[in-house]
Design a protein around this motif. Sequence first.
Motif, PDB file in Angstrom:
ATOM      1  N   SER A 133       0.811  -1.220   0.000  1.00 53.30           N
ATOM      2  CA  SER A 133       0.000   0.000   0.000  1.00 53.30           C
ATOM      3  C   SER A 133       0.842   1.267   0.000  1.00 53.30           C
ATOM      4  N   PRO A 169      -3.462  -7.154   6.188  1.00 57.62           N
ATOM      5  CA  PRO A 169      -4.521  -6.496   5.403  1.00 57.62           C
ATOM      6  C   PRO A 169      -4.491  -4.985   5.630  1.00 57.62           C
ATOM      7  N   ASN A 170      -4.851  -4.236   4.606  1.00 54.81           N
ATOM      8  CA  ASN A 170      -4.745  -2.781   4.726  1.00 54.81           C
ATOM      9  C   ASN A 170      -5.809  -2.170   5.615  1.00 54.81           C
ATOM     10  N   ASP A 171      -6.744  -3.001   6.126  1.00 55.44           N
ATOM     11  CA  ASP A 171      -7.760  -2.475   7.036  1.00 55.44           C
ATOM     12  C   ASP A 171      -7.458  -2.806   8.494  1.00 55.44           C
ATOM     13  N   SER A 190       1.419  -3.068   4.779  1.00 53.27           N
ATOM     14  CA  SER A 190       0.049  -3.394   4.382  1.00 53.27           C
ATOM     15  C   SER A 190       0.017  -3.792   2.920  1.00 53.27           C
ATOM     16  N   ARG A 194      -1.549  -4.040  -0.760  1.00 54.91           N
ATOM     17  CA  ARG A 194      -2.436  -3.227  -1.583  1.00 54.91           C
ATOM     18  C   ARG A 194      -3.616  -4.097  -2.035  1.00 54.91           C
ATOM     19  N   GLY A 195      -4.789  -3.533  -2.037  1.00 55.44           N
ATOM     20  CA  GLY A 195      -5.952  -4.296  -2.454  1.00 55.44           C
ATOM     21  C   GLY A 195      -6.597  -5.026  -1.293  1.00 55.44           C
ATOM     22  N   SER A 196      -7.571  -5.848  -1.622  1.00 49.42           N
ATOM     23  CA  SER A 196      -8.362  -6.529  -0.607  1.00 49.42           C
ATOM     24  C   SER A 196      -7.787  -7.915  -0.313  1.00 49.42           C
ATOM     25  N   THR A 197      -7.523  -8.187   0.952  1.00 50.71           N
ATOM     26  CA  THR A 197      -7.058  -9.512   1.376  1.00 50.71           C
ATOM     27  C   THR A 197      -7.418  -9.706   2.843  1.00 50.71           C
ATOM     28  N   LYS A 198      -7.650 -10.938   3.215  1.00 50.99           N
ATOM     29  CA  LYS A 198      -7.915 -11.276   4.610  1.00 50.99           C
ATOM     30  C   LYS A 198      -6.721 -11.976   5.250  1.00 50.99           C
ATOM     31  N   SER A 209      -5.501 -16.604   7.881  1.00 54.82           N
ATOM     32  CA  SER A 209      -6.545 -15.949   7.083  1.00 54.82           C
ATOM     33  C   SER A 209      -7.902 -16.163   7.735  1.00 54.82           C
TER      34      SER A 209
END
Length: 444
Positions: A349, A368-370, A389, A391-395, A411
């Motif tokens: 990220s 994950p970036n969240d 982090s 980039r993009g969506s990952t768990k 995960s």
Amino acid sequence: MEQLDARGLADELLLTGIRNPVLQFLRIDLSRLPSRYPHVLVTPQYNTERLLLSRAQAHGVTIMRGHEATGVQQDETGVDVAVRAPDGAERSLRADFVVGADGRNSCVRRSLGLPFPGRSAVRSMMLADVRLAEPPTRPPTVGAIGDAFAIVVPFGDAWFRVMAWNRRHPMPDDAPVDLEEIREVARRALGSDFAMHDPRWLSRFHSDERQSPRYRVGRVFLVGDAAHVHSPAGGMGLNTSLQDSANLSWKLTAVQRGRAPDSLLDTYENERHPVGRRVLRMSGALLRGVLTTPRALCGVRDFSARTVLKTPWVARRLAGAISGLDISYTSAAGAHPLAGKRAPDVPLSDGRRLYEALRARRFVLVIPNDSPHLSSLISEWSDEVEIVSARGSTKKSVLVRPDAYIAWAVSDESPERRIDATRHALADWCGAQPATPGSRASLV
């Protein structure tokens, strides 16, 4: 190339050679490999050596040119290395650990009393660096007809490396090489000698298939050709040897810093010995397929190989095996399926790539970036781990070792369970205490 990228050296090396997306020896397409380097890089070995030498010296390594190690002895606290200087003077050096990277005739391996079982794969291979008045239009060029084999590889600076084998005229390694014989072999195997002239180097060698039964004895380790030698078929030697060193170096660093138990060093042999064994088998099978096929059946061999390689999954498997990208290490029972596998060079990220983050020579925890709050909850490992982090969506949260292999992953856990699992993983892999100040260990 990925190992060099993780040390900031790959781009510079790329400028020195020629990229070829097809491994001509087997006509394997590498262009779809999941890597920034989906190709063979053809460059003289001295370019690779120059980069590694420069990096070592930048990290304070002392290079003792012309000195010869003549023996090693170890005790519970260290290793003594007997060294002979160029003027014949002898001295002894003491170290915490010794890594024998001294080739096929390794003095270190002999001092350990280790055998080097195996056999000669091919004898009397001829090498030459030459100019070509009529170079091939699509190099590298490879040909084999049963009693002759030749390959012509460009260096990109008007010089070409020629390797040739003549079943009709076997000679010992110390026999002089005649350029005319190389020309004659090339004409038989390739249909042309490309008007070779002005050789700057001629040599002869034989290729063995051998492997030491052990890569570690106490405080002494073997890497590269000191641990395993094999045929040049497939071009897997340099990849295998550099990955030996990358695998061992971070483990030595962790043990010297007091962040890992001595048992971590046993995983070097456990992980790399099977890889060496696989490379010996693969390269040997490839070489025998080329050199032992009767001349009358060479056309059938080549047609069969081309047909098989048109099957996509076969082509992918061979490309992954030859390049080494499919190498994975055995993980503990119940571990995440990603554990032990090569880490892909994912974007982060902050705009970097994972392999750029690895240049700090530490573990990299990709989260994950969240979930940025995780960083503050595991801050005691900040000296050993960089937290980034994805980039993009990952768990997934993934802990990447300094050699670009995945140590641990998790995960789809709840935030609380993810934090607890992450802390346990960091304690297992990176230790529970800060690094010892002033440690002499340095992963280069």
